[in-house]
Write an enzyme that holds these catalytic residues in place. Sequence first.
Site, PDB file in Angstrom:
ATOM      1  N   ALA A  80     -17.864  -2.150  45.713  1.00  0.00           N
ATOM      2  CA  ALA A  80     -18.583  -1.628  44.507  1.00  0.00           C
ATOM      3  C   ALA A  80     -18.123  -0.602  43.763  1.00  0.00           C
ATOM      4  O   ALA A  80     -18.324  -0.333  42.597  1.00  0.00           O
ATOM      5  CB  ALA A  80     -19.969  -0.931  45.073  1.00  0.00           C
ATOM      6  N   THR A  81     -17.089   0.259  44.291  1.00  0.00           N
ATOM      7  CA  THR A  81     -16.643   1.146  43.310  1.00  0.00           C
ATOM      8  C   THR A  81     -15.763   0.459  42.233  1.00  0.00           C
ATOM      9  O   THR A  81     -15.764   1.051  41.114  1.00  0.00           O
ATOM     10  CB  THR A  81     -15.531   2.031  44.285  1.00  0.00           C
ATOM     11  OG1 THR A  81     -16.599   2.935  45.091  1.00  0.00           O
ATOM     12  CG2 THR A  81     -14.865   2.977  43.149  1.00  0.00           C
ATOM     13  N   SER A 208     -21.261  -4.776  47.105  1.00  0.00           N
ATOM     14  CA  SER A 208     -20.458  -4.258  48.232  1.00  0.00           C
ATOM     15  C   SER A 208     -20.312  -5.212  49.436  1.00  0.00           C
ATOM     16  O   SER A 208     -21.624  -5.602  50.065  1.00  0.00           O
ATOM     17  CB  SER A 208     -20.484  -2.980  48.517  1.00  0.00           C
ATOM     18  OG  SER A 208     -19.653  -2.591  49.651  1.00  0.00           O
ATOM     19  N   THR A 248      -4.133 -12.049  43.877  1.00  0.00           N
ATOM     20  CA  THR A 248      -4.546 -13.078  44.842  1.00  0.00           C
ATOM     21  C   THR A 248      -5.763 -12.766  45.468  1.00  0.00           C
ATOM     22  O   THR A 248      -5.970 -11.655  46.123  1.00  0.00           O
ATOM     23  CB  THR A 248      -3.205 -13.188  45.780  1.00  0.00           C
ATOM     24  OG1 THR A 248      -2.299 -13.601  45.053  1.00  0.00           O
ATOM     25  CG2 THR A 248      -3.871 -14.417  46.844  1.00  0.00           C
ATOM     26  N   CYS A 334     -19.534   9.381  50.837  1.00  0.00           N
ATOM     27  CA  CYS A 334     -18.479  10.081  50.099  1.00  0.00           C
ATOM     28  C   CYS A 334     -18.420  11.604  49.828  1.00  0.00           C
ATOM     29  O   CYS A 334     -17.344  12.270  49.645  1.00  0.00           O
ATOM     30  CB  CYS A 334     -18.393   9.412  48.567  1.00  0.00           C
ATOM     31  SG  CYS A 334     -19.164   7.517  48.738  1.00  0.00           S
TER      32      CYS A 334
END
Length: 410
Positions: A80-81, A208, A248, A334
């Site tokens: 998600a970041t 995420s 990839t 975080c």
Amino acid sequence: MNPQLNKLTLPIYMDYQATTPIDPRVMEAMLPYFTTKFGNPHSRSHSFGWEAENAVEEARSMVAKLIGADTKEIIFTSGATESNNLAIKGIAKFYSNKKNHIITVVSEHKCVLDACRHLEQEGIKITYLPIKPNGIIDLETLKNAITDQTMLVSVMVVNNEIGVVQPLKEIGKICREKGVFFHSDIAQGFGKIPIDVNEFNIDLASISGHKIYGPKGIGALYVRKKPRVRVTPLINGGGQERGMRSGTLPTPLIVGLGMAAEIAYSEMEKDTKHVNYLFDRFLNNIHKRISEVYLNGDKNQRYKGNVNLSFAGVEGESIILAIKDLAVSSGSACTSASLEPSYVLRSMGIGEELAHTAIRFGIGRFTTEQEVDYAVNLICSKIDKLRELSPLWEMMQEGIDLKKIKWAVH
């Protein structure tokens, strides 16, 4: 010795907003793609590549189905970041010659706020909307903030710290009427609450894997095709993922995300009932036993797997040390290493003393009733002890207003 405790495995995991354990069914689906089915999904000349490509496309359709999207609208990322950065910076770079204004919210995830601060240095104007004391934005304030220069509004669906659910449908309606793109960081809501990108008029959505019992290191960005949304890529290379995200693709991780989405799709109702029942049991039993415990964020407009509580008269850090049999956090994962009070709680108008006492408890698919009861007993007994030792608690009981005290400097 309580025989019940023999069945409990300590410590008890209650940090489901930081990450979730991988569902065994997800692990099982991934394993063959680490071993025998190891092909590169971009190799078009042999069966190893075709097999991997089929697995990737099947996973893509599972992710799309969970939010009512078209398969082609799902772009795989590392999480998600990255998705938030690609959405916000990608829109800003592509449309900056036409418009120069983005609107977000003061309580967004740190990566959204940091991406916006980065753009401010490049001359993009950012409006940070305030939130009400219940953690939810005011729709009139949003309407008034939109100008003819606004290109994007970014509002998360479920807040990672306090669990409140923003009124996405109403926000999407406003954005569509004003001709502004609407991005939502749905990492904490994807697979947990019903989200339909068409009903909510969402143009971009960040996902995420590890928040929904899938693997870490994989996520997705939903990018609307009709009306078409264009983003400038952050990563250049072989032009994979419709040119928006080269590199990839990690087939095993994508298969894991797909399986996690499939399970969430079929078991959302069951998971929600389970989480809501444990939320009520946890909160009611704590309130019965100790006073001056406050639930941060709106009680009803929330995802109940997130229980952010302030315990008046004690420090959050001392609570975490006292209840070390519970894996919990103060603030988001975080930023929980810093001793600053949570910026989300402060932006709700919660005083520094109370913000410092906040602990986030996470309830999820694998949380049991027994674990919740153990947690309640542990929390209540330790809070009682800490309050006995706390001069602040004693002063509060005597009716002294802590805000008016002038502390002497030694």
